[in-house]
Design a protein around this motif. Structure first.
Motif, mmCIF file in Angstrom:
data_model
loop_
_atom_site.group_PDB
_atom_site.id
_atom_site.type_symbol
_atom_site.label_atom_id
_atom_site.label_comp_id
_atom_site.label_asym_id
_atom_site.label_seq_id
_atom_site.Cartn_x
_atom_site.Cartn_y
_atom_site.Cartn_z
ATOM 1 N N GLU A 25 0.841 -1.204 0.000
ATOM 2 C CA GLU A 25 0.000 0.000 0.000
ATOM 3 C C GLU A 25 0.875 1.253 0.000
ATOM 4 O OE1 GLU A 25 -3.440 0.251 -0.211
ATOM 5 O OE2 GLU A 25 -3.507 -1.913 -0.521
ATOM 6 N N GLY A 26 1.978 1.213 -0.744
ATOM 7 C CA GLY A 26 2.871 2.356 -0.874
ATOM 8 C C GLY A 26 3.939 2.474 0.193
ATOM 9 N N ARG A 27 3.893 1.621 1.228
ATOM 10 C CA ARG A 27 4.893 1.661 2.310
ATOM 11 C C ARG A 27 6.020 0.683 1.983
ATOM 12 N NH1 ARG A 27 5.300 -1.397 7.198
ATOM 13 N NH2 ARG A 27 3.319 -2.356 6.661
ATOM 14 N N GLU A 28 7.257 1.168 2.022
ATOM 15 C CA GLU A 28 8.406 0.333 1.664
ATOM 16 C C GLU A 28 8.758 -0.649 2.784
ATOM 17 O OE1 GLU A 28 13.011 0.860 0.155
ATOM 18 O OE2 GLU A 28 11.617 2.531 -0.016
ATOM 19 N N VAL A 29 8.963 -1.913 2.388
ATOM 20 C CA VAL A 29 9.415 -2.962 3.301
ATOM 21 C C VAL A 29 10.478 -3.780 2.589
ATOM 22 C CG1 VAL A 29 7.207 -3.129 4.539
ATOM 23 C CG2 VAL A 29 7.659 -4.637 2.611
ATOM 24 N N GLN A 57 9.594 -9.129 8.370
ATOM 25 C CA GLN A 57 9.737 -9.109 9.824
ATOM 26 C C GLN A 57 8.428 -8.645 10.460
ATOM 27 O OE1 GLN A 57 13.271 -6.511 9.632
ATOM 28 N NE2 GLN A 57 14.226 -8.061 10.938
ATOM 29 N N VAL A 58 8.178 -9.090 11.691
ATOM 30 C CA VAL A 58 6.955 -8.732 12.413
ATOM 31 C C VAL A 58 6.793 -7.216 12.482
ATOM 32 C CG1 VAL A 58 5.847 -8.761 14.683
ATOM 33 C CG2 VAL A 58 6.786 -10.855 13.747
ATOM 34 N N VAL A 59 7.871 -6.508 12.710
ATOM 35 C CA VAL A 59 7.790 -5.046 12.837
ATOM 36 C C VAL A 59 7.243 -4.418 11.556
ATOM 37 C CG1 VAL A 59 10.187 -4.617 12.108
ATOM 38 C CG2 VAL A 59 9.031 -3.003 13.626
ATOM 39 N N ASP A 60 7.498 -5.022 10.397
ATOM 40 C CA ASP A 60 6.991 -4.500 9.131
ATOM 41 C C ASP A 60 5.573 -4.972 8.831
ATOM 42 O OD1 ASP A 60 9.288 -3.034 8.478
ATOM 43 O OD2 ASP A 60 10.244 -4.778 7.581
ATOM 44 N N ALA A 61 5.067 -5.911 9.606
ATOM 45 C CA ALA A 61 3.742 -6.480 9.358
ATOM 46 C C ALA A 61 2.619 -5.705 10.048
ATOM 47 C CB ALA A 61 3.713 -7.943 9.799
ATOM 48 N N GLN A 68 -4.761 -6.192 0.626
ATOM 49 C CA GLN A 68 -3.942 -5.015 0.372
ATOM 50 C C GLN A 68 -3.083 -5.254 -0.866
ATOM 51 O OE1 GLN A 68 -1.914 -4.426 4.168
ATOM 52 N NE2 GLN A 68 -3.239 -2.671 4.582
ATOM 53 N N LYS A 69 -2.690 -4.155 -1.511
ATOM 54 C CA LYS A 69 -1.849 -4.231 -2.698
ATOM 55 C C LYS A 69 -0.383 -4.291 -2.284
ATOM 56 C CE LYS A 69 -5.131 -1.628 -5.410
ATOM 57 N NZ LYS A 69 -5.406 -0.368 -6.109
ATOM 58 N N GLY A 81 6.396 -7.505 -9.721
ATOM 59 C CA GLY A 81 5.111 -7.071 -10.246
ATOM 60 C C GLY A 81 4.113 -6.771 -9.153
ATOM 61 N N ASN A 82 2.852 -6.696 -9.558
ATOM 62 C CA ASN A 82 1.766 -6.325 -8.663
ATOM 63 C C ASN A 82 1.051 -7.567 -8.135
ATOM 64 O OD1 ASN A 82 2.141 -3.505 -9.120
ATOM 65 N ND2 ASN A 82 1.128 -3.752 -11.085
ATOM 66 N N TYR A 83 0.832 -7.564 -6.827
ATOM 67 C CA TYR A 83 0.195 -8.688 -6.157
ATOM 68 C C TYR A 83 -0.874 -8.178 -5.202
ATOM 69 C CZ TYR A 83 4.093 -11.558 -7.780
ATOM 70 O OH TYR A 83 5.002 -12.220 -8.562
ATOM 71 N N ILE A 84 -1.725 -9.102 -4.767
ATOM 72 C CA ILE A 84 -2.709 -8.860 -3.719
ATOM 73 C C ILE A 84 -2.372 -9.834 -2.587
ATOM 74 C CG2 ILE A 84 -5.166 -8.995 -3.086
ATOM 75 C CD1 ILE A 84 -4.591 -6.781 -5.090
#
Length: 104
Positions: A25-29, A57-61, A68-69, A81-84
């Protein structure tokens, strides 16, 4: 510093150095991407997951949920590519597996 803290530091370093970039959703992980169609064609590999997935990692979850995209920042031939997100599976080891489906 305890053992758990050392493992968290190790995970963070491994993901920073070897991880695949992704956007949720636009947030880098940073995570470890895998797709069954990219596995070696030698022999037979039996894994529990047959869908593409990204381990983070849990912190990124935090705040991550189904539908979510997610964009994997890799060349298309490497599965980018793009996933759901179709399923969120906590591993109990400080990591979370995001089971994915290609986005139409």
């Amino acid at each position: 510093m305890g053992f758990r803290d050392l493992l968290e530091d190790l995970d963070e370093t491994v993901f920073d150095v070897l991880g695949d970039a992704a956007l949720i959703e636009g947030r880098e992980v940073s995570g470890m991407f895998s797709a069954p169609w990219l596995q070696p064609k030698l022999g037979r590999i039996n894994t529990g997951l047959r869908e593409p997935h990204l381990v983070i990692q849990v912190v990124d979850a935090q705040g991550v949920s189904e539908r979510q995209k997610l964009v994997v920042d890799l060349p298309v031939q490497d599965g980018g590519g793009n996933y759901i997100i179709v399923r969120v599976e906590p591993g109990g080891d400080g990591l979370v597996t995001l089971v994915l489906r290609l986005s139409p």
